[in-house]
Design a protein around this motif. Structure first.
Motif, PDB file in Angstrom:
ATOM      1  N   GLN A  56     -85.283  36.804  49.590  1.00  0.00           N
ATOM      2  CA  GLN A  56     -85.182  37.244  48.205  1.00  0.00           C
ATOM      3  C   GLN A  56     -86.550  36.359  47.605  1.00  0.00           C
ATOM      4  OE1 GLN A  56     -81.941  35.111  47.240  1.00  0.00           O
ATOM      5  NE2 GLN A  56     -80.866  36.478  47.430  1.00  0.00           N
ATOM      6  N   GLU A  57     -86.935  35.047  48.241  1.00  0.00           N
ATOM      7  CA  GLU A  57     -88.969  34.876  48.217  1.00  0.00           C
ATOM      8  C   GLU A  57     -89.558  35.818  47.996  1.00  0.00           C
ATOM      9  OE1 GLU A  57     -91.298  31.085  49.483  1.00  0.00           O
ATOM     10  OE2 GLU A  57     -89.258  30.922  49.798  1.00  0.00           O
ATOM     11  N   LEU A  58     -89.463  36.164  48.969  1.00  0.00           N
ATOM     12  CA  LEU A  58     -90.564  37.469  50.162  1.00  0.00           C
ATOM     13  C   LEU A  58     -90.559  38.474  48.449  1.00  0.00           C
ATOM     14  CD1 LEU A  58     -90.225  37.581  53.644  1.00  0.00           C
ATOM     15  CD2 LEU A  58     -92.275  36.918  52.435  1.00  0.00           C
ATOM     16  N   ALA A  59     -88.379  39.157  48.352  1.00  0.00           N
ATOM     17  CA  ALA A  59     -89.248  40.452  47.780  1.00  0.00           C
ATOM     18  C   ALA A  59     -89.478  39.866  46.075  1.00  0.00           C
ATOM     19  CB  ALA A  59     -87.438  40.801  47.447  1.00  0.00           C
ATOM     20  N   ALA A  60     -89.511  39.037  45.376  1.00  0.00           N
ATOM     21  CA  ALA A  60     -89.943  38.011  44.491  1.00  0.00           C
ATOM     22  C   ALA A  60     -91.082  38.644  44.032  1.00  0.00           C
ATOM     23  CB  ALA A  60     -89.813  36.478  44.513  1.00  0.00           C
ATOM     24  N   GLU A  66    -100.426  38.424  50.225  1.00  0.00           N
ATOM     25  CA  GLU A  66    -100.219  37.785  51.412  1.00  0.00           C
ATOM     26  C   GLU A  66     -98.200  38.056  51.861  1.00  0.00           C
ATOM     27  OE1 GLU A  66    -102.493  34.794  48.938  1.00  0.00           O
ATOM     28  OE2 GLU A  66    -100.823  36.736  48.333  1.00  0.00           O
ATOM     29  N   ALA A  67     -97.420  38.655  50.781  1.00  0.00           N
ATOM     30  CA  ALA A  67     -96.060  39.153  51.511  1.00  0.00           C
ATOM     31  C   ALA A  67     -95.525  39.940  52.545  1.00  0.00           C
ATOM     32  CB  ALA A  67     -95.139  39.237  50.012  1.00  0.00           C
ATOM     33  N   GLU A  68     -96.621  41.053  52.031  1.00  0.00           N
ATOM     34  CA  GLU A  68     -96.428  42.028  53.573  1.00  0.00           C
ATOM     35  C   GLU A  68     -96.415  42.134  54.408  1.00  0.00           C
ATOM     36  OE1 GLU A  68     -94.913  45.773  53.763  1.00  0.00           O
ATOM     37  OE2 GLU A  68     -94.492  44.787  52.027  1.00  0.00           O
ATOM     38  N   PRO A  69     -97.093  41.367  55.318  1.00  0.00           N
ATOM     39  CA  PRO A  69     -97.310  41.376  56.333  1.00  0.00           C
ATOM     40  C   PRO A  69     -96.409  40.247  57.031  1.00  0.00           C
ATOM     41  CG  PRO A  69     -99.811  40.861  55.474  1.00  0.00           C
ATOM     42  CD  PRO A  69     -98.551  40.766  54.404  1.00  0.00           C
ATOM     43  N   TYR A  70     -95.433  39.083  55.802  1.00  0.00           N
ATOM     44  CA  TYR A  70     -94.488  38.172  55.801  1.00  0.00           C
ATOM     45  C   TYR A  70     -93.174  39.297  55.673  1.00  0.00           C
ATOM     46  CZ  TYR A  70     -96.321  34.053  56.324  1.00  0.00           C
ATOM     47  OH  TYR A  70     -97.121  32.804  57.055  1.00  0.00           O
ATOM     48  N   ARG A  71     -93.536  40.306  55.427  1.00  0.00           N
ATOM     49  CA  ARG A  71     -91.718  40.738  55.225  1.00  0.00           C
ATOM     50  C   ARG A  71     -91.443  41.648  56.063  1.00  0.00           C
ATOM     51  NH1 ARG A  71     -94.267  42.648  49.710  1.00  0.00           N
ATOM     52  NH2 ARG A  71     -93.528  40.762  48.474  1.00  0.00           N
ATOM     53  N   ARG A  72     -92.814  42.790  56.325  1.00  0.00           N
ATOM     54  CA  ARG A  72     -92.313  43.405  57.863  1.00  0.00           C
ATOM     55  C   ARG A  72     -92.126  42.129  59.683  1.00  0.00           C
ATOM     56  NH1 ARG A  72     -98.207  45.076  58.536  1.00  0.00           N
ATOM     57  NH2 ARG A  72     -98.540  44.903  56.736  1.00  0.00           N
ATOM     58  N   GLU A  84     -77.093  35.929  64.634  1.00  0.00           N
ATOM     59  CA  GLU A  84     -76.888  34.520  63.614  1.00  0.00           C
ATOM     60  C   GLU A  84     -76.966  34.258  62.474  1.00  0.00           C
ATOM     61  OE1 GLU A  84     -80.508  31.600  65.650  1.00  0.00           O
ATOM     62  OE2 GLU A  84     -80.896  33.319  65.823  1.00  0.00           O
ATOM     63  N   TRP A  85     -77.730  35.797  61.530  1.00  0.00           N
ATOM     64  CA  TRP A  85     -78.718  35.985  60.710  1.00  0.00           C
ATOM     65  C   TRP A  85     -77.883  37.055  59.845  1.00  0.00           C
ATOM     66  CZ3 TRP A  85     -84.009  35.727  60.940  1.00  0.00           C
ATOM     67  CH2 TRP A  85     -84.407  34.159  61.725  1.00  0.00           C
ATOM     68  N   GLY A  86     -76.011  37.150  60.024  1.00  0.00           N
ATOM     69  CA  GLY A  86     -76.396  38.845  59.359  1.00  0.00           C
ATOM     70  C   GLY A  86     -76.866  39.488  59.588  1.00  0.00           C
ATOM     71  N   THR A  87     -76.191  41.030  58.951  1.00  0.00           N
ATOM     72  CA  THR A  87     -77.032  42.367  58.768  1.00  0.00           C
ATOM     73  C   THR A  87     -78.477  42.391  57.967  1.00  0.00           C
ATOM     74  OG1 THR A  87     -74.450  43.739  59.087  1.00  0.00           O
ATOM     75  CG2 THR A  87     -77.099  44.924  58.531  1.00  0.00           C
ATOM     76  N   PRO A  88     -79.643  42.700  58.824  1.00  0.00           N
ATOM     77  CA  PRO A  88     -80.626  42.603  58.240  1.00  0.00           C
ATOM     78  C   PRO A  88     -80.806  43.563  56.634  1.00  0.00           C
ATOM     79  CG  PRO A  88     -81.264  43.811  59.281  1.00  0.00           C
ATOM     80  CD  PRO A  88     -79.998  43.379  60.022  1.00  0.00           C
ATOM     81  N   PRO A  89     -81.298  43.310  55.905  1.00  0.00           N
ATOM     82  CA  PRO A  89     -81.629  43.909  54.651  1.00  0.00           C
ATOM     83  C   PRO A  89     -82.563  45.154  54.572  1.00  0.00           C
ATOM     84  CG  PRO A  89     -83.097  41.827  54.396  1.00  0.00           C
ATOM     85  CD  PRO A  89     -82.700  41.728  55.093  1.00  0.00           C
ATOM     86  N   THR A  90     -82.101  46.581  53.773  1.00  0.00           N
ATOM     87  CA  THR A  90     -83.137  47.664  54.196  1.00  0.00           C
ATOM     88  C   THR A  90     -84.296  47.447  53.498  1.00  0.00           C
ATOM     89  OG1 THR A  90     -81.872  48.792  52.178  1.00  0.00           O
ATOM     90  CG2 THR A  90     -80.827  48.801  54.400  1.00  0.00           C
ATOM     91  N   ARG A  91     -84.765  46.994  53.088  1.00  0.00           N
ATOM     92  CA  ARG A  91     -85.483  46.302  52.285  1.00  0.00           C
ATOM     93  C   ARG A  91     -85.182  46.238  51.041  1.00  0.00           C
ATOM     94  NH1 ARG A  91     -90.995  46.342  53.375  1.00  0.00           N
ATOM     95  NH2 ARG A  91     -92.415  46.157  54.718  1.00  0.00           N
TER      96      ARG A  91
END
Length: 91
Positions: A56-60, A66-72, A84-91
């Protein structure tokens, strides 16, 4: 922030390399946001922050460069840690 280190042997034109890179140091240096995101990623990896909270921090951050490389990276990491973290978001 893509350059982390430059290695050269003595006599490999190190002075010329320094001259060429000096004007670009502001672009090469990590921004405060990049460093903050790295810290947040470490918090997730040490279980001090939830994966979804970091996502959510990355999406905001919208279109912050800087955010896009971290998102990928984080999305691909999440896919390997679903147990551990559950199902990943779809973007």
């Amino acid at each position: 922030p893509w350059i982390q280190m430059i290695a050269a042997k003595p006599g490999d034109g190190l002075d010329l390399l320094r001259e060429r890179l000096s004007p670009k140091l502001a672009e090469i240096a990590f921004s405060p946001l990049w460093s903050r995101l790295f810290g947040s990623l470490l918090e997730v990896l040490t279980n001090r922050k939830r994966a979804r909270e970091f996502w959510q921090e990355l999406a905001a951050l919208g279109t912050a460069w800087e955010a896009e490389p971290y998102r990928r990276y984080f999305l691909s990491l999440w896919k390997t840690r679903q147990h551990e973290w559950g199902t990943p978001p779809t973007r």
